[in-house]
Structure formats: structure tokens, C-alpha cells
Design a protein around this motif. Structure first.
Motif, short mmCIF file in Angstrom:
data_model
loop_
_atom_site.label_atom_id
_atom_site.label_comp_id
_atom_site.label_asym_id
_atom_site.label_seq_id
_atom_site.Cartn_x
_atom_site.Cartn_y
_atom_site.Cartn_z
N GLY A 109 -11.81 -18.60 34.95
CA GLY A 109 -12.87 -18.99 34.03
C GLY A 109 -12.30 -19.94 32.99
O GLY A 109 -11.08 -19.97 32.78
N PRO A 110 -13.13 -20.72 32.34
CA PRO A 110 -12.64 -21.63 31.30
C PRO A 110 -11.83 -20.91 30.23
O PRO A 110 -12.15 -19.78 29.84
CB PRO A 110 -13.92 -22.24 30.73
CG PRO A 110 -14.90 -22.17 31.86
CD PRO A 110 -14.59 -20.88 32.56
N ARG A 111 -10.81 -21.58 29.74
CA ARG A 111 -9.92 -20.99 28.73
C ARG A 111 -10.65 -20.71 27.42
O ARG A 111 -11.56 -21.43 27.03
CB ARG A 111 -8.76 -21.94 28.42
CG ARG A 111 -7.61 -21.85 29.36
CD ARG A 111 -6.41 -22.61 28.83
NE ARG A 111 -6.71 -24.00 28.54
CZ ARG A 111 -6.61 -24.55 27.33
NH1 ARG A 111 -6.26 -23.81 26.28
NH2 ARG A 111 -6.88 -25.83 27.15
N GLU A 116 -4.04 -16.39 22.76
CA GLU A 116 -2.76 -16.87 23.27
C GLU A 116 -2.66 -16.59 24.77
O GLU A 116 -3.21 -15.62 25.29
CB GLU A 116 -1.61 -16.18 22.54
CG GLU A 116 -1.47 -16.57 21.08
CD GLU A 116 -0.25 -15.97 20.43
OE1 GLU A 116 0.53 -15.28 21.13
OE2 GLU A 116 -0.06 -16.19 19.22
N ALA A 117 -1.93 -17.47 25.47
CA ALA A 117 -1.65 -17.26 26.88
C ALA A 117 -0.75 -16.02 27.03
O ALA A 117 0.03 -15.71 26.13
CB ALA A 117 -0.95 -18.48 27.45
N PRO A 118 -0.88 -15.28 28.12
CA PRO A 118 -1.70 -15.60 29.29
C PRO A 118 -3.12 -15.04 29.23
O PRO A 118 -3.90 -15.28 30.15
CB PRO A 118 -0.92 -14.95 30.43
CG PRO A 118 -0.35 -13.71 29.80
CD PRO A 118 0.02 -14.12 28.40
N VAL A 152 -14.61 -10.40 28.43
CA VAL A 152 -13.53 -9.93 27.57
C VAL A 152 -12.95 -8.62 28.10
O VAL A 152 -11.73 -8.40 28.08
CB VAL A 152 -14.03 -9.76 26.12
CG1 VAL A 152 -12.94 -9.14 25.24
CG2 VAL A 152 -14.46 -11.10 25.54
N VAL A 153 -13.82 -7.75 28.61
CA VAL A 153 -13.35 -6.50 29.20
C VAL A 153 -12.41 -6.78 30.37
O VAL A 153 -11.31 -6.23 30.47
CB VAL A 153 -14.54 -5.64 29.67
CG1 VAL A 153 -14.06 -4.45 30.50
CG2 VAL A 153 -15.34 -5.14 28.47
N ILE A 154 -12.84 -7.67 31.27
CA ILE A 154 -12.05 -7.96 32.46
C ILE A 154 -10.74 -8.66 32.11
O ILE A 154 -9.66 -8.26 32.58
CB ILE A 154 -12.86 -8.84 33.44
CG1 ILE A 154 -14.10 -8.10 33.94
CG2 ILE A 154 -11.99 -9.27 34.63
CD1 ILE A 154 -15.08 -8.99 34.68
N CYS A 155 -10.83 -9.68 31.29
CA CYS A 155 -9.70 -10.60 31.11
C CYS A 155 -8.76 -10.21 29.98
O CYS A 155 -7.66 -10.78 29.89
CB CYS A 155 -10.22 -12.01 30.88
SG CYS A 155 -11.19 -12.63 32.25
N ARG A 156 -9.17 -9.25 29.16
CA ARG A 156 -8.28 -8.84 28.07
C ARG A 156 -8.06 -7.32 28.08
O ARG A 156 -6.93 -6.86 28.19
CB ARG A 156 -8.83 -9.32 26.73
CG ARG A 156 -8.77 -10.85 26.63
CD ARG A 156 -9.14 -11.37 25.26
NE ARG A 156 -8.29 -10.87 24.19
CZ ARG A 156 -7.08 -11.35 23.91
NH1 ARG A 156 -6.56 -12.33 24.64
NH2 ARG A 156 -6.38 -10.86 22.90
#
Length: 282
Positions: A109-111, A116-118, A152-156
Motif C-alpha cells: 500500500g502507499p507509504r 519510520e521504515a519499515p 493500521v492494524v495490519i501494517c503496524r
């Protein structure tokens, strides 16, 4: 122009508020790519053109309900190894920007440039997800974290566990950037985009005004529309700013709009000047 062939990808939108606008995003995307399936999940029966098919679902009445559906129910409707999620304000732009290695990942998905990465990838409104990921998320032992946004749940929140326990692969920034953009503006054409505040780049003024008129009035509570109105103010697109201002002010007080612009970094005096000019243009 040769159409991009994506036989392992379904393109899907989930929308019970503006289903006809979601159908428009699906039509844009499927006009440029040959997907295995084109699905609009909604509680109504909008008239859509082929190849889009409508699948009835229970009404989704809030962002929290949307997030829960995306986490726990979406997998039931997908029969391909990957699904491309689009929304009314995010869809395919440039098929030539597609890269075969996009399919090496379970989520792109778009950044989000403020993280901060990752863990800065990424936005769910225009995202590619594997069916394997969807099925893992649907497991009863995987939490939804209350009313948190599903991307946010999935990616963080879940990302460390998904990577460590199941080998789920999230795309790095160098893959996410050519895939799509939202808040981080691209330096080259991208496969797609997300964000109402970006639509002025890809949609004519006349079409945007028609979209404003067609939208459910509740849509305009989003801060994104205040940002878009401010962009039209900066560009001095008077017809667009007037039309959008009229819809925003149907449900919001002036002070609330100024506060939303402040959240986006606009000084109060400039936000007030924007609203004054928009009112004159309306």
C-alpha cells in the motif's frame, strides 16, 4: 493501449455509503486491466456495467464496521491468490507502472511518510493483499484492536507477529512507491493512488463537481475534503471550491472546518481566508 493482464488478481471495493462512486473506481481500474474478477461488495443494488458484479453484504455503517469486515469477512468473497482493494477515491492510474514482483508480497500500500521504515507501508484504500493474509487475519485468535483502522492494524499492530510467525511479506518502500501514492508524492508514474485530496490531479473539474453532488453528505465529514477544498483555494479553482464548500458546510460549522485544516498544518488565518473565498465562490 494494451491492457494489463492480471489473471491472479481480483479487484474489489467495499462501500455501503457511496456504492456508485466505488463502482466508478472499479470501472476505471477494470478499463485498464484484465482482472480475474471485479467485485463491488455493498448492501444495495446499484446499476453497474460489466465486468463489475455486485455482491450483497450486510450494511456497513461506520469506519469501525468497515475495518472489522476487511479483517474478518473479506476473505469469504475472494477466490484468487491476490485482491486489489480500491475505494471511490483510489484506483488504477498507470498499468505500465505494474511490476511482476508486486506479487512477491502479501501486502502493498502507499507509504505513510509520518511513520519510520519499515512500518511505513501502508495505506489500505489502494492496496494489494494476498488471500493467504486475508485468511490469517480472519482467524478468531487474531485481534481487531477495537475501532482502529484496518490498515493500521495490519501494517503496524499485527505486522511483527505476522512476519515472525507466518512469514507474511510486507513490501518495502522501494516497492510501495511505484505501486501507489497517497501522502508521499511520487517522482514517477504509479500504478495507482489513494486520497480525495489527490483526485484533482486525475479527474476533471467538471467530473469532480458531479462527484460532489452525488456523494452522501456524511462523506464530507472527513478531513480529506477540507484538505481538497484548500487545494482548490490554492489553485484558485473557483467552481470546484464553491461546489465543495457548499457540501462541506451542509453538515459542519465553520470553526470545525478551520480546526480540520489546522490538523493538516494550515494556519488559522489562512484557513479563514480560504473559507471566506470559498463562500464567495459558492
Amino acid at each position: 493501449m494494451n491492457r494489463l493482464n492480471l489473471p491472479d488478481v481480483t479487484v474489489c471495493a467495499v462501500d455501503c455509503l457511496n456504492p456508485m462512486l466505488a463502482a466508478r473506481a472499479l470501472a476505471h481500474s477494470s478499463a485498464l486491466c484484465d482482472f480475474a474478477d471485479v467485485i463491488l461488495l455493498t448492501d444495495s443494488e446499484p446499476s453497474v456495467s460489466s465486468p463489475t458484479r455486485v455482491v450483497k453484504i450486510d450494511r456497513i455503517g461506520s469506519s469501525a464496521e468497515y475495518s472489522r469486515f476487511m479483517l474478518k469477512e473479506l476473505h469469504r468473497h475472494i477466490a484468487t491468490p491476490w485482491v486489489l482493494i480500491v475505494q471511490w477515491d483510489g484506483y488504477v492510474l498507470q498499468p505500465r507502472a505494474w511490476r511482476p514482483d508486486f506479487l512477491d508480497y502479501d501486502y502493498i500500500g502507499p507509504r505513510w511518510p509520518w511513520f519510520e521504515a519499515p512500518q511505513d507501508v501502508g495505506n489500505g484504500g489502494f492496496s494489494l493483499r494476498s488471500l493467504r493474509l486475508l485468511k490469517l487475519l480472519a482467524r478468531p485468535d487474531v485481534p481487531t484492536f477495537g475501532d482502529s483502522a484496518e490498515d493500521v492494524v495490519i501494517c503496524r499492530a499485527l505486522r511483527p507477529a505476522l512476519e515472525a510467525a507466518y512469514g507474511i511479506r510486507f513490501a518495502p518502500a522501494e516497492i510501495a512507491d511505484p505501486f501507489g501514492y497517497e501522502h508521499a508524492l511520487p517522482n514517477a508514474p504509479t500504478f495507482g493512488f489513494h486520497g480525495a485530496f489527490n483526485m484533482w490531479r486525475h479527474t476533471s473539474d467538471a467530473d469532480m463537481i458531479e462527484l460532489f453532488r452525488a456523494m452522501d453528505r456524511r462523506t464530507f465529514a472527513s478531513r480529506e475534503f477540507a484538505q481538497l477544498m484548500f487545494r482548490y483555494f490554492e489553485l484558485r479553482k473557483f467552481d470546484c471550491m464553491g461546489a465543495l464548500y457548499t457540501r462541506i458546510m451542509e453538515t459542519q460549522e465553520r470553526e470545525h472546518v478551520i480546526a480540520k485544516l489546522g490538523e493538516a498544518g494550515v494556519p488559522p488565518e489562512l484557513a479563514a481566508a480560504c473559507l471566506d473565498m470559498c463562500a464567495r465562490a459558492a
